[in-house]
Scaffold this motif. Structure first.
Motif, PDB file in Angstrom:
ATOM      1  N   ASP A 376      -4.039   9.697  -5.027  1.00 20.55           N
ATOM      2  CA  ASP A 376      -3.006  10.642  -4.602  1.00 20.55           C
ATOM      3  C   ASP A 376      -1.711   9.878  -4.303  1.00 20.55           C
ATOM      4  OD1 ASP A 376      -1.336  12.446  -3.354  1.00 20.55           O
ATOM      5  OD2 ASP A 376      -2.923  13.411  -2.208  1.00 20.55           O
ATOM      6  N   PRO A 377      -0.636  10.087  -5.102  1.00 14.71           N
ATOM      7  CA  PRO A 377       0.576   9.289  -4.895  1.00 14.71           C
ATOM      8  C   PRO A 377       1.266   9.556  -3.556  1.00 14.71           C
ATOM      9  CG  PRO A 377       0.949  11.014  -6.533  1.00 14.71           C
ATOM     10  CD  PRO A 377      -0.521  10.987  -6.260  1.00 14.71           C
ATOM     11  N   GLU A 378       1.243  10.796  -3.078  1.00 17.21           N
ATOM     12  CA  GLU A 378       1.875  11.083  -1.793  1.00 17.21           C
ATOM     13  C   GLU A 378       1.152  10.375  -0.660  1.00 17.21           C
ATOM     14  OE1 GLU A 378       4.712  12.497  -1.173  1.00 17.21           O
ATOM     15  OE2 GLU A 378       5.017  12.823  -3.319  1.00 17.21           O
ATOM     16  N   LEU A 379      -0.173  10.286  -0.768  1.00 18.88           N
ATOM     17  CA  LEU A 379      -0.944   9.569   0.250  1.00 18.88           C
ATOM     18  C   LEU A 379      -0.599   8.082   0.219  1.00 18.88           C
ATOM     19  CD1 LEU A 379      -4.643  10.267   1.091  1.00 18.88           C
ATOM     20  CD2 LEU A 379      -3.855   7.918   0.908  1.00 18.88           C
ATOM     21  N   ILE A 380      -0.466   7.520  -0.991  1.00 17.44           N
ATOM     22  CA  ILE A 380      -0.098   6.102  -1.106  1.00 17.44           C
ATOM     23  C   ILE A 380       1.296   5.869  -0.532  1.00 17.44           C
ATOM     24  CG2 ILE A 380       0.333   4.220  -2.725  1.00 17.44           C
ATOM     25  CD1 ILE A 380      -1.709   5.532  -4.600  1.00 17.44           C
ATOM     26  N   PHE A 381       2.226   6.790  -0.820  1.00 14.51           N
ATOM     27  CA  PHE A 381       3.585   6.633  -0.306  1.00 14.51           C
ATOM     28  C   PHE A 381       3.601   6.667   1.226  1.00 14.51           C
ATOM     29  CE2 PHE A 381       7.681   8.512   1.023  1.00 14.51           C
ATOM     30  CZ  PHE A 381       8.533   7.533   0.548  1.00 14.51           C
ATOM     31  N   ARG A 413       1.190  -1.874  -2.519  1.00 18.36           N
ATOM     32  CA  ARG A 413       1.041  -0.415  -2.663  1.00 18.36           C
ATOM     33  C   ARG A 413       2.207   0.166  -3.464  1.00 18.36           C
ATOM     34  NH1 ARG A 413      -3.047   0.823   1.320  1.00 18.36           N
ATOM     35  NH2 ARG A 413      -2.614  -0.152   3.340  1.00 18.36           N
ATOM     36  N   CYS A 414       3.434  -0.268  -3.160  1.00 23.32           N
ATOM     37  CA  CYS A 414       4.602   0.276  -3.852  1.00 23.32           C
ATOM     38  C   CYS A 414       4.560  -0.057  -5.336  1.00 23.32           C
ATOM     39  CB  CYS A 414       5.886  -0.276  -3.233  1.00 23.32           C
ATOM     40  SG  CYS A 414       6.287   0.409  -1.616  1.00 23.32           S
ATOM     41  N   THR A 415       4.137  -1.278  -5.662  1.00 16.55           N
ATOM     42  CA  THR A 415       4.049  -1.683  -7.066  1.00 16.55           C
ATOM     43  C   THR A 415       3.060  -0.797  -7.811  1.00 16.55           C
ATOM     44  OG1 THR A 415       4.589  -3.969  -6.452  1.00 16.55           O
ATOM     45  CG2 THR A 415       3.586  -3.611  -8.613  1.00 16.55           C
ATOM     46  N   LEU A 417       2.213   2.185  -6.921  1.00 20.25           N
ATOM     47  CA  LEU A 417       2.699   3.563  -6.882  1.00 20.25           C
ATOM     48  C   LEU A 417       3.639   3.868  -8.040  1.00 20.25           C
ATOM     49  CD1 LEU A 417       2.755   6.228  -5.231  1.00 20.25           C
ATOM     50  CD2 LEU A 417       4.687   5.272  -3.962  1.00 20.25           C
ATOM     51  N   VAL A 418       4.540   2.950  -8.342  1.00 18.87           N
ATOM     52  CA  VAL A 418       5.542   3.212  -9.381  1.00 18.87           C
ATOM     53  C   VAL A 418       5.025   2.896 -10.784  1.00 18.87           C
ATOM     54  CG1 VAL A 418       7.398   2.747  -7.750  1.00 18.87           C
ATOM     55  CG2 VAL A 418       6.591   0.912  -9.230  1.00 18.87           C
ATOM     56  N   ALA A 419       3.918   2.164 -10.888  1.00 20.49           N
ATOM     57  CA  ALA A 419       3.417   1.747 -12.201  1.00 20.49           C
ATOM     58  C   ALA A 419       2.764   2.924 -12.920  1.00 20.49           C
ATOM     59  CB  ALA A 419       2.409   0.608 -12.040  1.00 20.49           C
ATOM     60  N   GLY A 420       3.196   3.185 -14.139  1.00 20.55           N
ATOM     61  CA  GLY A 420       2.551   4.188 -14.971  1.00 20.55           C
ATOM     62  C   GLY A 420       2.795   5.621 -14.563  1.00 20.55           C
ATOM     63  N   ARG A 421       3.743   5.860 -13.642  1.00 20.63           N
ATOM     64  CA  ARG A 421       4.036   7.233 -13.217  1.00 20.63           C
ATOM     65  C   ARG A 421       5.471   7.590 -13.578  1.00 20.63           C
ATOM     66  NH1 ARG A 421       0.642   5.760  -8.731  1.00 20.63           N
ATOM     67  NH2 ARG A 421      -1.149   7.163  -8.575  1.00 20.63           N
ATOM     68  N   GLN A 426      12.594   7.942  -4.752  1.00 22.34           N
ATOM     69  CA  GLN A 426      12.154   7.622  -3.395  1.00 22.34           C
ATOM     70  C   GLN A 426      11.114   6.509  -3.415  1.00 22.34           C
ATOM     71  OE1 GLN A 426      10.286  10.878  -1.272  1.00 22.34           O
ATOM     72  NE2 GLN A 426      11.079  10.169   0.686  1.00 22.34           N
ATOM     73  N   TRP A 427      10.185   6.567  -4.366  1.00 19.92           N
ATOM     74  CA  TRP A 427       9.155   5.526  -4.461  1.00 19.92           C
ATOM     75  C   TRP A 427       9.764   4.195  -4.886  1.00 19.92           C
ATOM     76  CZ3 TRP A 427       5.197   8.769  -7.807  1.00 19.92           C
ATOM     77  CH2 TRP A 427       4.761   9.859  -7.061  1.00 19.92           C
ATOM     78  N   ILE A 428      10.676   4.256  -5.858  1.00 25.49           N
ATOM     79  CA  ILE A 428      11.287   3.015  -6.350  1.00 25.49           C
ATOM     80  C   ILE A 428      12.122   2.358  -5.252  1.00 25.49           C
ATOM     81  CG2 ILE A 428      12.884   2.054  -8.052  1.00 25.49           C
ATOM     82  CD1 ILE A 428      12.060   4.355  -9.918  1.00 25.49           C
ATOM     83  N   SER A 429      12.840   3.174  -4.477  1.00 26.21           N
ATOM     84  CA  SER A 429      13.629   2.631  -3.375  1.00 26.21           C
ATOM     85  C   SER A 429      12.728   1.992  -2.323  1.00 26.21           C
ATOM     86  CB  SER A 429      14.476   3.742  -2.743  1.00 26.21           C
ATOM     87  OG  SER A 429      15.276   3.235  -1.710  1.00 26.21           O
ATOM     88  N   GLN A 430      11.554   2.575  -2.116  1.00 25.97           N
ATOM     89  CA  GLN A 430      10.603   1.992  -1.167  1.00 25.97           C
ATOM     90  C   GLN A 430      10.128   0.623  -1.652  1.00 25.97           C
ATOM     91  OE1 GLN A 430      10.175   3.057   1.743  1.00 25.97           O
ATOM     92  NE2 GLN A 430       8.060   3.328   2.386  1.00 25.97           N
ATOM     93  N   LEU A 431       9.986   0.476  -2.965  1.00 25.39           N
ATOM     94  CA  LEU A 431       9.628  -0.838  -3.527  1.00 25.39           C
ATOM     95  C   LEU A 431      10.732  -1.846  -3.233  1.00 25.39           C
ATOM     96  CD1 LEU A 431       7.852  -2.667  -5.308  1.00 25.39           C
ATOM     97  CD2 LEU A 431       9.038  -1.724  -7.302  1.00 25.39           C
ATOM     98  N   GLY A 432      12.000  -1.430  -3.386  1.00 24.50           N
ATOM     99  CA  GLY A 432      13.113  -2.318  -3.047  1.00 24.50           C
ATOM    100  C   GLY A 432      13.089  -2.713  -1.586  1.00 24.50           C
TER     101      GLY A 432
END
Length: 727
Positions: A376-381, A413-415, A417-421, A426-432
Motif C-alpha cells: 500500500d503506497p499511502e501506508l509506506i508514505f 522506503r522513499c526509494t 515508494l517512487v520506483a515503478g509507480r 509528494q513522494w518524490i519530494s519526500q525522497l529529496g
C-alpha cells in the motif's frame, strides 16, 4: 451621474482593468461582484443605471497580455464596448501599466466617463513631489479627454473605493463599488446589507443553538432507550457532521469564531459524554475522524492544549477499533495518523520524550498493518513521515547516530515508494528530504564528500520537480533552499567557482519569488539570508565592494522583518549573522570602530538566543564566530585571551557532532589566536583529512604560515561521486 447605456446593447455589468501584479485583487473583486446578491428590498427599483437586478454578473476580467503592436486585442475592445461600467484597480503598478492606460482610454472614448470607478489598493492618488513614484491613478484616468483626442492637462477626481489600511476596508469598498454600479446611495445599500447580515447571523446562531440542543437531547435519549440508541446515534452523528462541516464553514464566512468555538466545544462534550459501547463501529470511526478534525482546527489556531484533548479523545475511540480488526489496514492507518498528530503536538509543546513515544507507537501500528497491505503506497508514505519525525527527535537530542539510522530507513522506503509507480510529486519530494537529512548528518559528522553527494541528489530532485510545475512557488522555494545548501558545502570543500555560482543562483531565485509575492516573509527572509552568506564568500574571494552591497541588502531586509515581529528568533539570528559579516568587512577595510560596533550588536542578539537554544548548531556557530571577531578587535590582551578561552570551551562542550568541520575551524581560530599552535595541529589534521578548504580557514593558515596542501584522496572521492551522479 450619466445614465448607463441601454442594457439590451450591453453584455457585461462591468469591465475590470488591472495590472498583472494586482491579479489577486482582481480575482477577489471579480469573485465578490459576481457572487454578490443585491438585498431583495432593493431589487426592481429603477435608478439612473437602470432597473436594479438581483445579481451583478457577468463581470469581465481580462487574462491576456497587451498585443505586441501596442493595440488592444479585438476581444478586449469588444468587451469594453459591451460593458456598462469600467472598474480600475489602482496601484503604482497600474499607473505604470500601458495595458491599463489603453483600456481606460478606449472606454473613455466611448463617452462613458461617468461610469468609471476606482478601487485603490496601494500607493497614493494624485501624488506630488517626492511621492510621485507612489501615484496609483493611471494618467489616462487622472486627466480629462480633449474632445476625442488624448488626455488634457486638468486633474480629474474619479470616484474611488479604498482598501488601503485605515481606509474603507474590503467589505465597504466592495459595497461602494456595487452602489456606484447600480447608482444607489452607499448608505442605503450598507444599511440594507447590514440588516441582511444581522438576519443571517441570527439565523445561524439560532441554528447552532438548536443543533446543540437537539444533539444533547439525543445523547440523553440514547442512554434511556437502548433499542432506539442506534437510530438516534446516527441522527446525532449526522447533526455533528453538519456542525463540524457546513455550519463551521458558514460561520467562518461571516467571521463568527465565537460561535464556531462554541459548536466545537459542544461537539467535544457530546463525544466525550458517550460511552464507546452499544454503538456501531461505523459510528465510532465517524466520531474518531470528527475528533481528529476538531484537533487539527485547534492546532491550526494555536490552541495546542485543546488540540491535544481532541486528538487524545480520537485515539481513545480509534485505538480499540484498530485492536479489534488487526487485518483492516484502513483502521490501522487512521489510528496511526492520530498518534502522529499527538506526537507533533508533543513536539510543539516541547515534550520530546512524549513525541518520540507517540511517533514510535504510530510506526508500530503501521508496521502491523503492513503484514496485511505490504504494498500500500499511502501506508509506506506515512511510514516515511514517521521515520522523518523520529529522526528529528533524535537530532534535537544530539543523538546523531540514531537520527542517521532513521533517515536511512526513510531513504530506503522513499526509494521503494517512487520506483515503478506513476510520478507523485509528494513522494518524490519526500525522497529529496531524505537525501537532505542524510546530508545534514554527514556534514555534522565531518564527512563532506557524503554531505555534498546527498545535497546534490536532493538538488537534482527538487530542480526536476520545479521544472515540472514552474508555477508551484512552494516547490521553487524547496529548490532555492537546497541550492543554497549545496553552494555553502561546495565552498567548504574548496570548489569556489561552483559555490559562488550556486549561491548566486539561490539568491536570484529567492529574489524572483519575493517579487512574485512581496507579502510572503519566508521569501524575503531567504533573500536576506543568502545575501549575507554570499557577501561572506565575495569578501573572502577579494570582492569587497560586491560583498558590501549584498550585506547592506541583507541588513535592510532583516531590519524591516525584525521590526515587524521582534519575537521571531530566526529573523533575529539572521540579523545577527548579517551584522557579523558587516563587521568582518569593516575589519578587512581597516575600520575597526565600525567593526566593533557591529560585533557588539550581533552578540546582543545572539547571546540570549544561545541561552534559550544551547543545542541549536546555527546559533552556536554564529555566536562563536562573533566572539572570536570581538577577540580579534579587542586591544586588551588579557580580555582577548579570555574571550578566546570561553569560546573554545563553548565549542568543546558540544556533546554530538564534534567532527563538524565548522566547529573544528573555529577551534583552530581560537587556539592559534592564543598562540597554542601545538594544540591546534591535530585539529588542523582532522580538517585536512575531511577535505575542508573554506576560504576563511585557508586565509588564517596562510597568515600563520602553516602548510595546508590539497588532499588528493578526498578529491578523488569527490570525483568518483560526481561520476556516479552523471546520467
Amino acid at each position: 451621474m450619466n445614465r448607463a447605456p441601454q442594457a439590451e446593447a450591453l453584455r457585461y455589468r462591468a469591465f475590470i482593468s488591472y495590472s498583472h501584479r494586482d491579479k489577486a485583487w482582481a480575482e477577489w473583486l471579480h469573485r465578490g461582484l459576481e457572487t454578490y446578491r443585491v438585498p431583495s428590498r432593493l431589487v426592481g427599483q429603477r435608478t439612473a443605471a437602470g432597473v436594479v437586478p438581483r445579481r451583478l454578473a457577468p463581470v469581465f476580467r481580462d487574462r491576456d497580455e497587451l498585443a505586441s503592436s501596442g493595440d488592444l486585442g479585438r476581444q478586449v475592445n469588444q468587451a469594453l464596448a459591451q460593458s456598462a461600467n469600467l472598474i480600475v484597480i489602482c496601484s503604482p503598478a497600474a499607473a505604470a501599466s500601458r495595458w491599463v492606460g489603453e483600456e481606460v482610454l478606449a472606454f473613455r472614448r466611448l463617452g462613458r466617463d461617468g461610469r468609471i470607478f476606482c478601487l485603490v489598493v496601494a500607493g497614493e492618488p494624485n501624488a506630488a513631489g517626492d511621492n510621485q513614484a507612489q501615484e496609483c491613478l493611471p494618467k489616462a484616468l487622472r486627466l480629462p479627454l480633449d474632445g476625442n483626442g488624448p488626455p488634457g492637462a486638468k486633474d480629474a477626481e474619479p470616484v474611488a473605493a479604498d482598501v488601503r489600511p485605515g481606509k474603507d476596508g474590503k467589505h465597504n469598498a466592495k459595497l461602494k463599488l456595487v452602489a456606484g454600479l447600480l447608482d444607489l446611495e452607499f448608505d442605503q445599500l450598507r444599511r440594507r446589507e447590514l440588516q441582511r447580515r444581522n438576519r443571517r447571523l441570527t439565523a445561524l446562531a439560532c441554528l447552532a443553538l438548536l443543533v446543540m440542543l437537539v444533539t444533547s437531547l439525543l445523547a440523553i435519549d440514547a442512554v434511556i432507550a437502548r433499542h432506539a440508541a442506534e437510530r438516534r446515534q446516527k441522527q446525532a452523528e449526522a447533526l455533528v457532521d453538519f456542525m463540524l462541516g457546513d455550519l463551521n464553514d458558514k460561520l467562518a464566512q461571516v467571521q463568527r469564531l465565537d460561535i464556531m468555538e462554541a459548536v466545537d466545544d459542544k461537539a467535544m462534550d457530546y463525544f466525550q459524554s458517550l460511552p464507546p459501547t452499544d454503538i456501531t463501529d461505523e459510528a465510532l470511526q465517524q466520531r474518531a475522524k470528527a475528533l481528529e478534525k476538531i484537533g487539527s482546527v485547534r492546532s491550526d489556531q494555536g490552541h495546542l492544549a485543546a488540540a491535544m484533548a481532541a486528538f487524545q479523545a480520537a485515539a481513545q475511540v480509534a485505538g480499540p477499533l484498530a485492536d479489534a480488526a488487526p487485518d483492516d489496514p484502513e483502521r490501522q492507518t487512521s489510528y496511526a495518523e492520530i498518534l502522529a498528530f499527538i506526537g507533533m503536538t508533543d513536539w510543539n509543546l516541547g515534550d520530546l520524550d512524549a513525541a518520540q513515544r507517540h511517533f514510535e507507537e504510530a510506526r508500530n501500528v503501521l508496521q502491523r498493518a503492513q503484514s496485511h497491505a505490504a504494498g500500500d503506497p499511502e501506508l509506506i508514505f506515512l511510514l516515511t513521515s514517521i521515520d522523518n519525525n523520529i529522526g528529528h527527535v533524535f537530532e534535537a537530542r544530539g543523538k546523531l547516530d540514531q537520527a542517521e539510522a532513521e533517515y536511512r530507513r526513510m531513504l530506503v522506503r522513499c526509494t521503494a515508494l517512487v520506483a515503478g509507480r506513476p510520478p507523485n510529486a509528494q513522494w518524490i519530494s519526500q525522497l529529496g528530504a531524505a537525501h537532505n537529512n542524510l546530508g545534514k548528518t554527514a556534514l555534522v559528522r565531518g564527512d563532506l564528500a557524503a554531505a555534498l553527494a546527498e545535497y546534490a541528489a536532493d538538488d537534482a530532485i527538487e530542480t526536476g520537480l520545479s521544472a515540472r510545475d514552474p508555477k508551484d512557488n512552494d516547490q521553487r522555494e524547496n529548490t532555492v533552499r537546497v541550492r543554497a545548501t549545496l553552494g555553502r558545502t561546495s565552498m567548504m570543500v574548496g570548489n569556489t567557482p561552483a559555490g559562488l555560482l550556486q549561491m548566486q543562483q539561490a539568491l536570484d531565485m529567492a529574489t524572483q519569488l519575493a517579487k512574485v509575492d512581496p507579502s510572503q516573509t519566508s521569501f524575503q527572509q531567504k533573500v536576506a539570508l543568502y545575501s549575507s552568506q554570499l557577501a561572506r564568500f565575495r569578501r573572502l574571494t577579494g570582492d569587497l565592494p560586491g560583498a558590501s552591497a549584498l550585506v547592506h541588502q541583507s541588513l535592510r531586509i532583516y531590519s524591516a522583518l525584525t521590526r515587524q515581529d521582534p519575537a521571531n528568533a530566526d529573523w533575529q539570528q539572521g540579523l545577527a549573522e548579517a551584522r557579523s559579516e558587516q563587521a568582518a568587512q569593516a575589519l578587512a577595510a581597516g575600520r575597526d570602530d565600525l567593526a566593533l560596533g557591529q560585533v557588539g550588536a550581533a552578540l546582543k542578539l545572539l547571546d540570549p538566543l544561545l541561552a534559550k537554544q544551547p543545542d541549536d548548531r546555527a546559533t552556536l556557530l554564529d555566536t562563536a564566530t562573533a566572539r572570536l571577531q570581538l577577540a580579534a578587535l579587542t586591544r586588551d590582551a588579557p580580555r582577548a585571551r579570555q574571550l578566546r578561552e570561553r569560546t573554545l570551551l563553548l565549542l568543546q562542550k558540544v556533546s554530538s557532532g564534534r567532527g563538524d568541520p565548522r566547529l573544528l575551524a573555529l577551534q583552530t581560530d581560537a587556539l592559534l589566536g592564543m598562540g597554542r599552535k601545538d594544540e591546534a595541529t591535530p585539529v588542523i589534521g582532522r580538517l585536512w583529512a575531511s577535505g575542508y578548504r573554506d576560504p576563511a580557514l585557508l586565509s588564517l593558515l596562510r597568515h600563520e604560515q602553516i602548510d595546508y596542501p590539497r588532499n588528493p584522496q578526498f578529491e578523488q572521492r569527490l570525483a568518483s561521486a560526481n561520476q556516479r551522479r552523471q546520467p
